[in-house]
Motif scaffolding. Structure first.
Motif, PDB file in Angstrom:
ATOM      1  N   SER A   1       0.884  -1.227  -0.120  1.00  0.00           N
ATOM      2  CA  SER A   1       0.146  -0.065  -0.081  1.00  0.00           C
ATOM      3  C   SER A   1       0.925   1.186   0.149  1.00  0.00           C
ATOM      4  CB  SER A   1      -0.935  -0.007   1.268  1.00  0.00           C
ATOM      5  OG  SER A   1      -0.201   0.172   2.608  1.00  0.00           O
TER       6      SER A   1
ATOM      7  N   ARG B   1      -3.096  -7.994  -2.375  1.00  0.00           N
ATOM      8  CA  ARG B   1      -3.638  -6.976  -3.464  1.00  0.00           C
ATOM      9  C   ARG B   1      -5.130  -6.551  -3.141  1.00  0.00           C
ATOM     10  NH1 ARG B   1      -3.203  -7.944  -9.677  1.00  0.00           N
ATOM     11  NH2 ARG B   1      -4.464  -9.619  -8.938  1.00  0.00           N
ATOM     12  N   GLU B   2      -5.874  -7.820  -2.569  1.00  0.00           N
ATOM     13  CA  GLU B   2      -7.318  -7.612  -2.234  1.00  0.00           C
ATOM     14  C   GLU B   2      -7.434  -6.824  -1.015  1.00  0.00           C
ATOM     15  OE1 GLU B   2     -10.114  -8.183  -4.043  1.00  0.00           O
ATOM     16  OE2 GLU B   2      -8.630  -8.465  -5.692  1.00  0.00           O
ATOM     17  N   ARG B   3      -6.712  -7.081   0.038  1.00  0.00           N
ATOM     18  CA  ARG B   3      -6.710  -6.367   1.262  1.00  0.00           C
ATOM     19  C   ARG B   3      -6.253  -4.920   0.922  1.00  0.00           C
ATOM     20  NH1 ARG B   3      -3.864 -10.967   3.173  1.00  0.00           N
ATOM     21  NH2 ARG B   3      -1.823  -9.819   2.873  1.00  0.00           N
TER      22      ARG B   3
ATOM     23  N   ARG C   1      -6.711  -3.248  -1.679  1.00  0.00           N
ATOM     24  CA  ARG C   1      -7.769  -2.343  -2.481  1.00  0.00           C
ATOM     25  C   ARG C   1      -9.217  -2.264  -1.558  1.00  0.00           C
ATOM     26  NH1 ARG C   1      -7.723  -5.720  -8.419  1.00  0.00           N
ATOM     27  NH2 ARG C   1      -5.683  -4.578  -9.140  1.00  0.00           N
ATOM     28  N   SER C   2      -9.456  -3.152  -0.617  1.00  0.00           N
ATOM     29  CA  SER C   2     -10.702  -3.124   0.024  1.00  0.00           C
ATOM     30  C   SER C   2     -10.575  -2.027   1.172  1.00  0.00           C
ATOM     31  CB  SER C   2     -10.707  -4.085   1.064  1.00  0.00           C
ATOM     32  OG  SER C   2      -9.460  -4.503   2.093  1.00  0.00           O
TER      33      SER C   2
ATOM     34  N   TRP D   1       0.108 -12.986  -3.139  1.00  0.00           N
ATOM     35  CA  TRP D   1       0.133 -11.517  -3.901  1.00  0.00           C
ATOM     36  C   TRP D   1      -1.126 -11.181  -3.915  1.00  0.00           C
ATOM     37  CZ3 TRP D   1       0.991  -6.862  -5.251  1.00  0.00           C
ATOM     38  CH2 TRP D   1       0.442  -6.225  -6.488  1.00  0.00           C
ATOM     39  N   HIS D   2      -2.098 -12.167  -4.632  1.00  0.00           N
ATOM     40  CA  HIS D   2      -3.476 -11.713  -4.713  1.00  0.00           C
ATOM     41  C   HIS D   2      -4.229 -11.451  -3.496  1.00  0.00           C
ATOM     42  CE1 HIS D   2      -3.611 -14.032  -8.898  1.00  0.00           C
ATOM     43  NE2 HIS D   2      -3.061 -13.093  -8.925  1.00  0.00           N
ATOM     44  N   ALA D   3      -3.786 -12.158  -2.350  1.00  0.00           N
ATOM     45  CA  ALA D   3      -4.545 -11.890  -1.201  1.00  0.00           C
ATOM     46  C   ALA D   3      -4.221 -10.195  -0.722  1.00  0.00           C
ATOM     47  CB  ALA D   3      -4.168 -12.848  -0.243  1.00  0.00           C
TER      48      ALA D   3
END
Length: 375
Positions: A230, A262-264, A266-267, A258-260
């Motif tokens: 972030s 990135r989702e955190r 963006r949330s 990485w996907h996890a």
């Protein structure tokens, strides 16, 4: 060792129409001519259609159109690999020569299952898709650590470095196992894991990266900090680090982590819609920062010719402003993007964002006015 040498000989001979002198093969394989001739006999006994020609212009050859199918790839599989492999990315890691040789083998393998032209078709199609993490401008830092970080990942070592947090600017010392490298957009990250979970450290914020000794004697951090992608410091204190001599975490799934992350990341955002007035010459730059929908003033526009990567400065300079709707990730994203377009983009809505831009402009004016008076 000999098996590897025999494979290298096959790859060298594949696709050649003229015999290859035994002396050239010996030089390439770093063996004697006698050893080359023994290897030719071994290949022939194994069913590989290799033969020798004596006299001037002679040498070692494979039967025309014969190709090894050692990789077991069909033409579509080979084309897919040649397309997604990035020679530019491999070059940043110092692996471009090795990747180039691997692509040659992929192409030859595909040609073994198809026509004699398949090898060239695979590489031609792959050359039409280029993935270059460098972008238009050279990197501003971090790339010197790529090869050292890659070596630490490969050998399961820990690394020690000084890290500058993105938002606070705090400089901290970090020692952490090197679990992977990630290239997201044009940014490279060193991936490690602490007691707080997986962390992504931007390489352009790293200084003095060193690989820890294999005995893992000093795996500590006096005041370590990291980021989760972030740009904001997580603010934790001491990092619990596995010893450098411990085995590599074979269960670690970098892509899933990485996907996890990135989702955190963006949330946490609260999207901010805005209405902007944009000079036409700045529309392209705006769209490089945020998705923009032109709603007024677009009309019929002549295509702009781009010469040598540059748009003529005079193009579109006299056209009336456009109105565009955009959605910033949050207010901090807006305050980071809009100053890059100062003088060419004006916020119409929302009023709170207009007020923040006025405040930013007032602070800048005050800062530079003080500087002028001091001079």
């Amino acid at each position: 060792m000999r098996a590897d040498r025999l494979l290298r000989m096959i790859w060298m001979l594949s696709g050649r129409t003229a015999p290859t002198p035994a002396a050239e093969l010996a030089d390439y394989l770093e063996v004697s001519v006698r050893t080359v001739m023994r290897d030719v006999e071994a290949l022939s006994a194994a069913g590989v259609p290799v033969y020798t020609q004596q006299g001037r212009g002679g040498g070692v050859s494979l039967l025309p159109h014969w190709r090894p199918d050692l990789l077991g790839l069909d033409e579509d599989e080979a084309r897919a690999l040649a397309t997604v492999v990035s020679l530019a990315g491999a070059g940043a890691l110092g692996l471009d020569d090795a990747v180039g040789r691997a692509l040659d083998k992929v192409a030859v393998s595909a040609a073994g299952r198809g026509s004699s032209e398949s090898s060239g078709d695979v590489l031609w199609f792959g050359s039409r898709v280029v993935i270059d993490p460098e972008g238009w401008l050279p990197g501003v830092g971090g790339r010197p650590w790529l090869k050292k970080a890659l070596a630490a990942v490969e050998h399961g070592r820990s690394v020690r470095f000084r890290y500058t947090a993105g938002e606070s600017g705090r400089i901290r010392e970090v020692v952490i196992p090197a679990l992977g490298l990630l290239c997201a957009g044009s940014d490279w990250y060193l991936v490690g894991r602490s007691e707080h979970g997986t962390r992504f450290f931007r390489l352009d914020r790293i200084d003095d990266l060193e690989t820890c000794e294999a005995d893992g004697a000093e795996s500590w951090s006096a005041s370590a900090g990291s980021e989760d992608g972030s740009g904001k410091s997580t603010g934790f204190g001491r990092v619990a680090v596995a010893g450098a001599a411990e085995p590599v975490d074979v269960q670690f799934d970098l892509l899933a982590e990485w996907h996890a992350a990135r989702e955190r990341f963006r949330s946490r955002f609260h999207p901010l819609p805005a209405l902007l007035e944009v000079r036409p010459v700045a529309l392209g730059r705006l769209r490089s920062l945020v998705k923009a929908e032109v709603i007024e003033g677009g009309g019929e526009q002549t295509d702009i010719a781009v010469v040598d990567g540059e748009t003529p400065a005079s193009t579109g300079g006299d056209r009336p402003p456009l109105r565009a709707r955009v959605v910033f990730a949050d207010v901090s994203h807006a305050l980071e993007a809009l100053p890059r377009l100062a003088g060419d983009v004006r916020v119409l809505e929302p009023r709170d964002l207009r007020a923040r831009m006025r405040g930013l402009a007032a602070r800048l004016l005050a800062d530079y006015a003080d500087q002028d008076e001091a001079e």
